[in-house]
Scaffold this motif. Structure first.
Motif, PDB file in Angstrom:
ATOM      1  N   ASP A  75     -15.800  32.354 -15.506  1.00  0.00           N
ATOM      2  CA  ASP A  75     -16.418  31.487 -16.518  1.00  0.00           C
ATOM      3  C   ASP A  75     -16.826  32.305 -17.754  1.00  0.00           C
ATOM      4  N   LYS A  76     -17.418  33.477 -17.518  1.00  0.00           N
ATOM      5  CA  LYS A  76     -17.809  34.358 -18.625  1.00  0.00           C
ATOM      6  C   LYS A  76     -16.585  34.810 -19.409  1.00  0.00           C
ATOM      7  N   LYS A  77     -15.495  35.183 -18.684  1.00  0.00           N
ATOM      8  CA  LYS A  77     -14.267  35.612 -19.345  1.00  0.00           C
ATOM      9  C   LYS A  77     -13.680  34.474 -20.177  1.00  0.00           C
ATOM     10  N   ARG A  78     -13.670  33.257 -19.608  1.00  0.00           N
ATOM     11  CA  ARG A  78     -13.131  32.094 -20.317  1.00  0.00           C
ATOM     12  C   ARG A  78     -13.958  31.810 -21.580  1.00  0.00           C
ATOM     13  N   ARG A  79     -15.294  31.869 -21.430  1.00  0.00           N
ATOM     14  CA  ARG A  79     -16.156  31.650 -22.600  1.00  0.00           C
ATOM     15  C   ARG A  79     -15.939  32.725 -23.656  1.00  0.00           C
ATOM     16  N   ARG A  80     -15.766  33.961 -23.196  1.00  0.00           N
ATOM     17  CA  ARG A  80     -15.532  35.061 -24.123  1.00  0.00           C
ATOM     18  C   ARG A  80     -14.211  34.853 -24.868  1.00  0.00           C
ATOM     19  N   ARG A  81     -13.156  34.457 -24.118  1.00  0.00           N
ATOM     20  CA  ARG A  81     -11.865  34.178 -24.757  1.00  0.00           C
ATOM     21  C   ARG A  81     -11.983  33.021 -25.742  1.00  0.00           C
ATOM     22  N   ASP A  82     -12.698  31.966 -25.352  1.00  0.00           N
ATOM     23  CA  ASP A  82     -12.908  30.819 -26.250  1.00  0.00           C
ATOM     24  C   ASP A  82     -13.656  31.245 -27.519  1.00  0.00           C
ATOM     25  N   ASP A  83     -14.683  32.073 -27.329  1.00  0.00           N
ATOM     26  CA  ASP A  83     -15.445  32.554 -28.489  1.00  0.00           C
ATOM     27  C   ASP A  83     -14.569  33.399 -29.409  1.00  0.00           C
TER      28      ASP A  83
END
Length: 185
Positions: A16-24
């Motif tokens: 989830d953190k990786k996905r949010r980081r990629r989205d950001d």
């Protein structure tokens, strides 16, 4: 089993953190791309710095040369340079200043005194009397081209408004005959 579930939750949180980081990062890349596009499309050339024209000094010099009691140049110079007597110039200047506040000296937004009325009116008279360009007058008056042209336009409209009724009339038959005869010669 509990450890397995905790580990699975931790992995999901990591993903989830990786996905949010990629989205950001993607959002930042889009924003930076949009910003670059806006900068390119809406790019305006930067304004050049204002030129110090020493307008107050030039105004003082002009007053010292022609308009104070012990001026540098005699009345004959004034008449030759401005194609009118000094008292006529003063009469016109007073009428123009009373009619249009543009010609009255006032403080600008920075508290600096603006051009004196004599400068603005002399610029207009020079252009009209000698057929000079704004660039030629700029060298004498130390004024920006846009200010020179604005002074000329406003001066002409004020003079037209003030003196049209007094000096603009149809020529009489005798005047017309005299002008035609003069034109033939």
């Amino acid at each position: 089993m509990f450890n397995l579930q905790v580990a699975q939750n931790e992995m999901e949180e990591e993903e989830d953190k990786k996905r949010r980081r990629r989205d950001d990062e993607a959002r930042m890349a889009r924003a930076s791309h949009s910003r670059r596009v806006i900068q390119v499309v809406a790019h305006r050339p930067s304004r050049s710095a204002n030129t110090d024209r020493s307008r107050q000094r030039r105004g003082k010099d002009l007053l010292d040369d022609y308009f104070v009691r012990n001026n540098a140049f005699p009345d004959t110079y004034f008449r030759r340079r401005f194609r009118m007597e000094r008292h006529l110039f003063n009469k016109i200047m007073i009428a123009v200043c009373n009619h249009d506040s543009y010609f009255v000296q006032k403080n600008d937004a920075f508290g600096v005194m603006s051009l004196i009325p004599e400068q603005k009116i002399i610029v207009a008279l020079r252009m009209l009397g000698y057929g000079a360009f704004a660039d030629q007058v700029d060298e004498i008056a130390k004024m920006e081209k846009s200010t020179i042209l604005k002074s000329l336009m406003r001066f002409c409209s004020v003079i037209e408004f003030i003196y049209t009724t007094e000096y603009f009339w149809r020529p009489a038959q005798m005047d017309l005959q005299r002008l035609l005869k003069k034109g033939e010669m």
